[in-house]
Motif scaffolding. Structure first.
Motif, PDB file in Angstrom:
ATOM      1  N   GLN A   1       1.218   6.943  -6.546  1.00  0.00           N
ATOM      2  CA  GLN A   1       0.103   7.875  -6.788  1.00  0.00           C
ATOM      3  C   GLN A   1       0.583   9.319  -6.827  1.00  0.00           C
ATOM      4  O   GLN A   1       0.242  10.083  -7.739  1.00  0.00           O
ATOM      5  CB  GLN A   1      -0.951   7.722  -5.693  1.00  0.00           C
ATOM      6  CG  GLN A   1      -2.019   8.831  -5.743  1.00  0.00           C
ATOM      7  CD  GLN A   1      -2.918   8.816  -4.531  1.00  0.00           C
ATOM      8  OE1 GLN A   1      -3.145   7.772  -3.920  1.00  0.00           O
ATOM      9  NE2 GLN A   1      -3.444   9.980  -4.172  1.00  0.00           N
TER      10      GLN A   1
ATOM     11  N   PRO B   1      -4.742   4.517  -1.736  1.00  0.00           N
ATOM     12  CA  PRO B   1      -4.582   3.165  -1.174  1.00  0.00           C
ATOM     13  C   PRO B   1      -4.654   3.095   0.343  1.00  0.00           C
ATOM     14  O   PRO B   1      -4.826   2.016   0.909  1.00  0.00           O
ATOM     15  CB  PRO B   1      -3.202   2.735  -1.674  1.00  0.00           C
ATOM     16  CG  PRO B   1      -2.485   4.005  -1.948  1.00  0.00           C
ATOM     17  CD  PRO B   1      -3.518   4.981  -2.416  1.00  0.00           C
TER      18      PRO B   1
ATOM     19  N   ASP C   1       2.118   1.824  -3.424  1.00  0.00           N
ATOM     20  CA  ASP C   1       1.034   2.374  -4.245  1.00  0.00           C
ATOM     21  C   ASP C   1       0.840   3.859  -3.968  1.00  0.00           C
ATOM     22  O   ASP C   1       0.591   4.658  -4.881  1.00  0.00           O
ATOM     23  CB  ASP C   1      -0.276   1.636  -3.958  1.00  0.00           C
ATOM     24  CG  ASP C   1      -0.273   0.209  -4.492  1.00  0.00           C
ATOM     25  OD1 ASP C   1       0.485  -0.062  -5.449  1.00  0.00           O
ATOM     26  OD2 ASP C   1      -1.016  -0.622  -3.954  1.00  0.00           O
TER      27      ASP C   1
ATOM     28  N   PHE D   1      -5.644  -2.316  -7.278  1.00  0.00           N
ATOM     29  CA  PHE D   1      -4.339  -1.693  -7.089  1.00  0.00           C
ATOM     30  C   PHE D   1      -3.266  -2.318  -7.972  1.00  0.00           C
ATOM     31  O   PHE D   1      -2.221  -1.702  -8.205  1.00  0.00           O
ATOM     32  CB  PHE D   1      -3.925  -1.786  -5.620  1.00  0.00           C
ATOM     33  CG  PHE D   1      -4.751  -0.939  -4.700  1.00  0.00           C
ATOM     34  CD1 PHE D   1      -4.642   0.442  -4.727  1.00  0.00           C
ATOM     35  CD2 PHE D   1      -5.642  -1.513  -3.817  1.00  0.00           C
ATOM     36  CE1 PHE D   1      -5.401   1.237  -3.880  1.00  0.00           C
ATOM     37  CE2 PHE D   1      -6.405  -0.738  -2.966  1.00  0.00           C
ATOM     38  CZ  PHE D   1      -6.291   0.642  -3.003  1.00  0.00           C
TER      39      PHE D   1
ATOM     40  N   ARG E   1       0.833  -1.201   0.000  1.00  0.00           N
ATOM     41  CA  ARG E   1       0.000   0.000   0.000  1.00  0.00           C
ATOM     42  C   ARG E   1       0.870   1.255   0.000  1.00  0.00           C
ATOM     43  O   ARG E   1       0.543   2.251  -0.641  1.00  0.00           O
ATOM     44  CB  ARG E   1      -0.938  -0.011   1.218  1.00  0.00           C
ATOM     45  CG  ARG E   1      -2.089  -1.002   1.111  1.00  0.00           C
ATOM     46  CD  ARG E   1      -3.047  -0.615  -0.007  1.00  0.00           C
ATOM     47  NE  ARG E   1      -4.045  -1.627  -0.256  1.00  0.00           N
ATOM     48  CZ  ARG E   1      -5.311  -1.557   0.151  1.00  0.00           C
ATOM     49  NH1 ARG E   1      -5.706  -0.522   0.857  1.00  0.00           N
ATOM     50  NH2 ARG E   1      -6.165  -2.509  -0.146  1.00  0.00           N
TER      51      ARG E   1
END
Length: 419
Positions: A17, A239, A13, A191, A10
């Motif tokens: 982002q 996320p 991610d 994701f 996460r």
């Protein structure tokens, strides 16, 4: 080699982002047209709500913006300091090179020489060797981190004695609909896909969003409508997105050794403003401050964030008495003469807390007092000016106290520090 944990994935991610879609979406060329104003990190708010209007303006202010993104809070504070000729610096930390590049370009467009940029992660703040700070901004960051409490404790270690922070975290009730959408999009736009592909799917969903979707009914935020790709992604595809009720937020502060000096705006957390029934108000009078704040959040339903200024436990600085003749009142942003125009003929100031407008009664003489507030006149000066209009000193101070307390709670009139 061991497999990455879900938390690590996460976090990766999240990093991807903000490199792909730096948030919020900003164009450095717009700096020539406007300065974005908000809370936390407005200099007059810091002076009052953190330092109690007791820290001299001549004392250099060393500020850290922890997770600066594209720079809204940092640019505002550095600009305020430059305009006020306030010594000090604003240090901006973010791990996104793309976001830092935009923030730096914005600073260059304003020719700000009191701001510098450091690439790094808040989860490794101790390794950056930044020293200590009088003020730390951490706005919209904690709720995205793997361990918000550990991060907040890390920031607390970098507070200078007598320092404070400005924080913002998401709140759940005002974000009704967001987490439902995130749940659906985690399935429709997983994701495992590239950020651009996830965004493309999300746009298609938004174009076909059922009329019954709670997100359609919620007018408490507009990033998904006006914030561009970055706003849409940050709201619906982030996320890691926690939300804190006011009780949970206060518990987080307590565990980090901090306490609020102000929730923004203070009156927003006072349910008596929208519960005029005498029997209900009598019940409210028996509640603790925390319980009253929880009632306000639950009943209004429109708090999408909690903004707070905080200090170490037991270190909160009480501002001077507003009726001290030597105190100098200052309008937070809107000039007094402009605020007067918003007061209705019956003496009521309609005040909007997001999508909720409440009536705030002000004394009739507020119309004459507010235009006199210029950030230079003392309370004694105001009393003398009103005496010239036939208002006795005793009456002035009685009215001024009522007026100040109401407008302080709205974050509209504060006291400024000495030079």
């Amino acid at each position: 080699m061991t497999a990455s944990s879900p938390s690590d994935a996460r976090d990766a991610d999240l990093a991807a982002q903000y490199e792909a879609y730096p948030y919020p979406e900003r164009n450095p060329r717009d700096e020539a047209k406007r300065l974005l104003i908000g809370s936390p990190s407005h200099l007059r708010e810091i002076d009052y709500w953190v330092f109690g209007a007791r820290r001299p303006a001549s004392a250099p202010l060393r500020a850290l913006v922890a997770g600066c993104g594209t720079g809204d809070g940092a640019i505002m504070l550095a600009t305020h300091m430059a305009r006020a000729e306030r010594a000090g610096e604003v240090v901006c930390v973010d791990r996104s090179t793309h976001a830092l590049g935009i923030a730096k370009a914005r600073a260059e467009a304003r020719e700000l020489g009191n701001i510098r940029f450091v690439q790094g992660s808040l989860t490794e703040i101790d390794d950056l060797a930044l020293g200590v700070f009088d003020y730390i901004d951490c706005c919209g960051v904690l709720h995205h981190l793997p361990d918000p409490l550990a991060a907040l404790k890390g920031l607390e270690r970098h507070l200078a004695p007598g320092g404070g922070m400005g924080l913002m975290v998401y709140a759940p009730y005002g974000r009704t609909g967001v987490y439902m959408m995130q749940e659906a999009l985690e399935i429709l736009a997983p994701f495992s896909e590239a950020p651009a592909k996830r965004l493309e799917t999300t746009k298609r969903v938004m174009q076909n969003l059922p009329a019954t979707a709670w997100l359609r009914q919620n007018g408490n935020f507009g990033d998904h409508l006006t914030g561009g790709d970055a706003g849409l992604y940050d709201l619906l595809l982030n996320p890691r997105d926690r939300a804190y009720t006011i009780g949970a937020f206060l518990d987080l502060l307590d565990e980090a050794g901090l306490e609020p000096s102000c929730l923004m705006e203070p009156a927003r957390y006072d349910p008596s403003l929208f519960l005029p029934n005498p029997k209900l108000r009598a019940r409210l009078d028996d509640l603790s401050w925390r319980a009253r704040a929880s009632v306000a959040e639950a009943l209004t339903g429109n708090m999408a964030t909690h903004v707070a200024y905080v200090t170490r436990k037991g270190a909160r600085v009480t501002p001077p008495d507003c009726c001290d003749p030597a105190s100098v009142p200052v309008m937070r942003e809107i000039p007094g003469a402009e605020l007067v125009k918003q007061i209705r003929p019956d003496g009521v100031l309609p005040f909007a807390f997001g999508t909720l407008t409440v009536p705030v009664p002000l004394p009739p003489l507020a119309r004459r007092i507010l235009p006199l507030i210029d950030g230079r006149r003392t309370v004694r000066d105001l009393a003398e000016a009103m005496a010239g209009g036939g208002i006795s000193e005793e009456k002035f101070y009685r009215i001024w106290k009522e007026c100040f307390k109401s407008l302080e709670a709205l974050n509209r009139v504060l006291l400024r520090p000495s030079t």
